[in-house]
Design a protein around this motif. Structure first.
Motif, PDB file in Angstrom:
ATOM      1  N   PRO A 123      -1.029 -13.069   7.997  1.00 58.41           N
ATOM      2  CA  PRO A 123      -0.952 -14.338   8.287  1.00 58.41           C
ATOM      3  C   PRO A 123       0.157 -14.682   9.006  1.00 58.41           C
ATOM      4  O   PRO A 123       0.196 -15.485  10.182  1.00 58.41           O
ATOM      5  CB  PRO A 123      -0.942 -15.130   7.048  1.00 58.41           C
ATOM      6  CG  PRO A 123      -1.417 -14.040   6.041  1.00 58.41           C
ATOM      7  CD  PRO A 123      -1.193 -12.585   6.523  1.00 58.41           C
ATOM      8  N   ARG A 124       1.392 -14.176   9.040  1.00 58.05           N
ATOM      9  CA  ARG A 124       2.579 -14.419   9.642  1.00 58.05           C
ATOM     10  C   ARG A 124       2.464 -13.922  11.311  1.00 58.05           C
ATOM     11  O   ARG A 124       2.927 -14.763  12.152  1.00 58.05           O
ATOM     12  CB  ARG A 124       3.843 -13.946   9.030  1.00 58.05           C
ATOM     13  CG  ARG A 124       4.126 -14.658   7.891  1.00 58.05           C
ATOM     14  CD  ARG A 124       5.252 -14.774   7.460  1.00 58.05           C
ATOM     15  NE  ARG A 124       5.719 -15.329   6.202  1.00 58.05           N
ATOM     16  CZ  ARG A 124       5.885 -16.601   5.941  1.00 58.05           C
ATOM     17  NH1 ARG A 124       5.878 -17.325   7.106  1.00 58.05           N
ATOM     18  NH2 ARG A 124       6.041 -17.412   4.776  1.00 58.05           N
ATOM     19  N   ARG A 164      -0.336 -13.280  12.667  1.00 61.65           N
ATOM     20  CA  ARG A 164      -1.558 -14.171  13.335  1.00 61.65           C
ATOM     21  C   ARG A 164      -0.808 -15.802  13.833  1.00 61.65           C
ATOM     22  O   ARG A 164      -1.176 -16.200  14.894  1.00 61.65           O
ATOM     23  CB  ARG A 164      -2.415 -14.656  12.189  1.00 61.65           C
ATOM     24  CG  ARG A 164      -3.797 -15.264  12.968  1.00 61.65           C
ATOM     25  CD  ARG A 164      -4.778 -15.557  11.704  1.00 61.65           C
ATOM     26  NE  ARG A 164      -4.883 -14.212  11.048  1.00 61.65           N
ATOM     27  CZ  ARG A 164      -4.846 -14.420   9.378  1.00 61.65           C
ATOM     28  NH1 ARG A 164      -4.864 -15.603   9.072  1.00 61.65           N
ATOM     29  NH2 ARG A 164      -4.948 -13.118   8.668  1.00 61.65           N
ATOM     30  N   ILE A 165       0.131 -16.410  13.101  1.00 58.65           N
ATOM     31  CA  ILE A 165       0.636 -17.461  13.483  1.00 58.65           C
ATOM     32  C   ILE A 165       1.482 -17.226  14.791  1.00 58.65           C
ATOM     33  O   ILE A 165       1.464 -17.920  15.584  1.00 58.65           O
ATOM     34  CB  ILE A 165       1.581 -18.096  12.259  1.00 58.65           C
ATOM     35  CG1 ILE A 165       0.974 -18.568  11.239  1.00 58.65           C
ATOM     36  CG2 ILE A 165       2.781 -19.292  12.850  1.00 58.65           C
ATOM     37  CD1 ILE A 165       1.405 -19.073   9.668  1.00 58.65           C
ATOM     38  N   GLU A 166       2.483 -16.121  14.871  1.00 60.93           N
ATOM     39  CA  GLU A 166       3.198 -15.638  15.965  1.00 60.93           C
ATOM     40  C   GLU A 166       2.106 -15.516  17.232  1.00 60.93           C
ATOM     41  O   GLU A 166       2.689 -16.073  18.324  1.00 60.93           O
ATOM     42  CB  GLU A 166       3.857 -14.526  15.666  1.00 60.93           C
ATOM     43  CG  GLU A 166       4.861 -14.111  16.715  1.00 60.93           C
ATOM     44  CD  GLU A 166       5.535 -12.899  16.719  1.00 60.93           C
ATOM     45  OE1 GLU A 166       6.287 -12.335  17.403  1.00 60.93           O
ATOM     46  OE2 GLU A 166       5.653 -12.484  15.179  1.00 60.93           O
ATOM     47  N   PHE A 207      -0.819 -16.798  17.682  1.00 63.38           N
ATOM     48  CA  PHE A 207      -1.217 -18.414  18.239  1.00 63.38           C
ATOM     49  C   PHE A 207       0.056 -19.027  18.867  1.00 63.38           C
ATOM     50  O   PHE A 207      -0.373 -19.624  20.019  1.00 63.38           O
ATOM     51  CB  PHE A 207      -1.732 -19.037  16.736  1.00 63.38           C
ATOM     52  CG  PHE A 207      -2.899 -18.769  16.383  1.00 63.38           C
ATOM     53  CD1 PHE A 207      -4.014 -18.623  17.057  1.00 63.38           C
ATOM     54  CD2 PHE A 207      -3.113 -18.438  14.777  1.00 63.38           C
ATOM     55  CE1 PHE A 207      -5.316 -18.093  16.696  1.00 63.38           C
ATOM     56  CE2 PHE A 207      -4.378 -18.364  14.447  1.00 63.38           C
ATOM     57  CZ  PHE A 207      -5.355 -17.973  15.283  1.00 63.38           C
ATOM     58  N   GLU A 208       1.277 -18.841  18.359  1.00 66.25           N
ATOM     59  CA  GLU A 208       2.021 -19.648  19.297  1.00 66.25           C
ATOM     60  C   GLU A 208       2.383 -18.975  20.546  1.00 66.25           C
ATOM     61  O   GLU A 208       2.705 -19.909  21.628  1.00 66.25           O
ATOM     62  CB  GLU A 208       3.537 -19.304  18.251  1.00 66.25           C
ATOM     63  CG  GLU A 208       3.460 -20.089  17.069  1.00 66.25           C
ATOM     64  CD  GLU A 208       4.923 -19.958  16.001  1.00 66.25           C
ATOM     65  OE1 GLU A 208       5.277 -18.951  16.063  1.00 66.25           O
ATOM     66  OE2 GLU A 208       5.017 -20.872  15.064  1.00 66.25           O
ATOM     67  N   ILE A 219      -2.631 -22.744  13.211  1.00 69.89           N
ATOM     68  CA  ILE A 219      -1.318 -22.660  12.839  1.00 69.89           C
ATOM     69  C   ILE A 219      -1.104 -23.350  11.454  1.00 69.89           C
ATOM     70  O   ILE A 219      -0.960 -22.844  10.517  1.00 69.89           O
ATOM     71  CB  ILE A 219      -0.291 -23.006  13.688  1.00 69.89           C
ATOM     72  CG1 ILE A 219      -0.250 -22.030  14.898  1.00 69.89           C
ATOM     73  CG2 ILE A 219       1.200 -22.884  13.103  1.00 69.89           C
ATOM     74  CD1 ILE A 219       0.618 -22.478  16.156  1.00 69.89           C
ATOM     75  N   THR A 271      -3.410 -21.804   8.688  1.00 73.81           N
ATOM     76  CA  THR A 271      -3.207 -20.638   8.265  1.00 73.81           C
ATOM     77  C   THR A 271      -1.883 -20.830   7.149  1.00 73.81           C
ATOM     78  O   THR A 271      -1.903 -20.288   6.318  1.00 73.81           O
ATOM     79  CB  THR A 271      -2.622 -19.528   9.186  1.00 73.81           C
ATOM     80  OG1 THR A 271      -3.767 -19.659  10.044  1.00 73.81           O
ATOM     81  CG2 THR A 271      -2.126 -18.229   8.637  1.00 73.81           C
ATOM     82  N   TYR A 272      -0.972 -21.725   7.603  1.00 73.32           N
ATOM     83  CA  TYR A 272       0.043 -22.247   6.570  1.00 73.32           C
ATOM     84  C   TYR A 272      -0.297 -22.600   5.273  1.00 73.32           C
ATOM     85  O   TYR A 272      -0.074 -22.324   4.468  1.00 73.32           O
ATOM     86  CB  TYR A 272       1.025 -23.096   7.231  1.00 73.32           C
ATOM     87  CG  TYR A 272       2.297 -22.688   8.116  1.00 73.32           C
ATOM     88  CD1 TYR A 272       2.918 -21.735   7.678  1.00 73.32           C
ATOM     89  CD2 TYR A 272       2.521 -22.843   9.279  1.00 73.32           C
ATOM     90  CE1 TYR A 272       3.958 -21.142   8.346  1.00 73.32           C
ATOM     91  CE2 TYR A 272       3.308 -22.407  10.328  1.00 73.32           C
ATOM     92  CZ  TYR A 272       4.117 -21.617   9.797  1.00 73.32           C
ATOM     93  OH  TYR A 272       5.262 -21.094  10.574  1.00 73.32           O
ATOM     94  N   ALA A 312       2.653 -26.532   6.806  1.00 71.34           N
ATOM     95  CA  ALA A 312       1.536 -26.785   7.431  1.00 71.34           C
ATOM     96  C   ALA A 312       1.509 -28.113   7.873  1.00 71.34           C
ATOM     97  O   ALA A 312       0.863 -28.628   8.847  1.00 71.34           O
ATOM     98  CB  ALA A 312       0.387 -26.276   6.050  1.00 71.34           C
ATOM     99  N   ALA A 317       2.751 -28.589  11.085  1.00 72.49           N
ATOM    100  CA  ALA A 317       1.913 -28.113  12.105  1.00 72.49           C
ATOM    101  C   ALA A 317       0.912 -29.053  12.496  1.00 72.49           C
ATOM    102  O   ALA A 317       0.476 -29.323  13.767  1.00 72.49           O
ATOM    103  CB  ALA A 317       1.488 -26.905  11.847  1.00 72.49           C
TER     104      ALA A 317
END
Length: 430
Positions: A330-331, A333-335, A337-338, A357, A360-361, A371, A374
């Motif tokens: 997940p982390r 994935r967030i990176e 997306f950013e 983002i 996922t949070y 979350a 975001a």
């Protein structure tokens, strides 16, 4: 498993067939020989290259062919072919390989583009190899004076520790150890006392042999750390026995029957090692100098940006979004997306990435403050997106366990919130 002799026959036979042994003849000769294949041929007289061993397409197979194959074989292989049956097998294989060569030439393999490409590659590699070997052979030999100088300037590299081979008689108490000493000094042999008194039954039958100790370590084989035993081993004269010595295993009476002092290895004993080391340094310097010279001569230029681009080809925003969705962490994935948002801020995939983002949070990391932040950022930056209702629902209901319609995880277990941009879902539109 292929027998080593058979494998060598195959490799050697191929070299003969390709004419690499220096005896296969020219291509034109081979074609003439092939045209005479149907004729019966017999040598008219003795051959200058030895007796004719076989005939293939009108071409003689002689001892010169065999010798060419065996010239590069290890001595053990050459010895095996002194056997008549093995020698006959070798001649037969050479003849077979020559027949294969003639047949391949007749069918026009030489004109095959793939063959020509591979041949050109092999030829290029052979040219490089022989050029480099020739250049290396031209380098001056390492003089004896340089090796002597290296020996004198690096004395620590040639130091050797003192060694002593130790035997022991192990006793459970000091009193028993003193009794052992008394027996030895009264005339009993070491072997007799060791067999009778040592409670180390593993070494008692071999005269109490432990092995070697050295001046640079306190370790004693089969006993462990025992500095008293090591120190005594180098104070005793060869064959002399010690007073009782203590270790973690008990009490010991030892005898050192082989000793060599610490010192430096003689120059003559380390000359091969020094030569190899200096030749390695010389060769490295030569190669570096050669490459620098060729770089200047032929204008070698590298383009780091192009190299990096070739390693990491550019991807479309949709492809980056799909890559991020597929990541397990997940982390991570967030990176991803950013990164997508940073690189393509105005693309519709960036809108979906911004929503993802927050999702996922909330749904995977259960980090509801992150979350909320975001999703609020998403609402500020994309107020006209079709995902606004879903973002608002998430802010109000995150943690309830029920995602909004059209947003969820499939039964397979991997999160699949949105299709990649450009898909059929109505939510794919920012």
């Amino acid at each position: 498993m292929i027998h080593k002799r058979s494998l060598y026959l195959i490799l050697a036979g191929v070299s003969v067939a390709l004419g690499l042994c220096g005896c296969a003849g020219t291509s034109s000769e081979a074609k003439k020989a092939a045209s005479r294949a149907a004729q019966v041929w017999k040598p008219s007289g003795p051959s200058a290259s030895g007796p004719t061993l076989a005939i293939v397409g009108g071409r003689r197979i002689t001892m010169r062919d065999v010798d060419s194959v065996l010239a590069t074989a290890p001595p053990a292989i050459r010895e095996e072919y002194s056997d008549p049956a093995e020698f006959k097998t070798l001649v037969e294989r050479i003849a077979q390989q020559w027949a294969l060569y003639l047949e391949a030439e007749k069918t026009g393999i030489e004109d095959d583009p793939a063959y020509r490409r591979e041949l050109a590659t092999a030829q290029r590699q052979m040219l490089i190899k022989y050029y480099y070997q020739k250049a290396m052979r031209s380098l001056p030999a390492i003089p004896d004076s340089a090796m002597q100088r290296f020996y004198e300037q690096h004395p620590d590299e040639f130091k050797v520790s003192g060694r002593a081979r130790v035997r022991h008689i192990q006793a459970p108490t000091l009193a028993k150890a003193r009794e052992v000493v008394k027996r030895l000094r009264s005339g009993s042999t070491w072997e007799e006392v060791c067999t009778k008194y040592s409670n180390d039954k593993g070494s008692a039958t071999t005269g109490g042999l432990l092995g070697y100790v050295t001046t640079d370590s306190d370790l004693v084989p089969a006993i462990g750390k025992a500095p008293a035993i090591v120190a005594a081993a180098f104070k005793l004269k060869e064959g002399e026995t010690s007073e009782p010595l203590k270790s973690d295993r008990g009490w010991h009476v030892i005898r050192a029957d082989q000793q060599s002092p610490a010192g430096q290895l003689p120059f003559k004993d380390v000359t091969p090692r020094i030569r190899a080391s200096l030749e390695g340094e010389r060769n490295d310097l030569f190669e570096s100098t050669l490459m620098d010279s060729l770089k200047r001569q032929y204008g070698i230029v590298l383009f780091p940006d192009s190299v990096q681009a070739a390693l990491n080809p550019a991807r479309s925003p949709a492809e980056l979004f799909a890559q991020a969705q597929a990541d397990v962490s997940p982390r991570d994935r967030i990176e991803l997306f950013e990164r997508l948002i940073s690189k393509f801020p105005n693309d519709k995939s960036a809108v979906q990435a911004a929503f993802m983002i927050g999702f996922t949070y909330a749904e995977e990391l259960k980090d509801y403050p992150a979350a909320r932040a975001a999703f609020e950022k998403f609402l500020r930056e994309h107020p006209d997106s079709d995902l606004v209702p879903s973002a608002k629902w998430m802010i109000e209901n995150m943690g309830s366990g029920t995602p909004p319609p059209g947003v969820g995880a499939p039964s397979g277990g991997s999160l699949e919130v949105l299709p990649a941009p450009g898909g059929d879902s109505k939510n794919s539109k920012p």
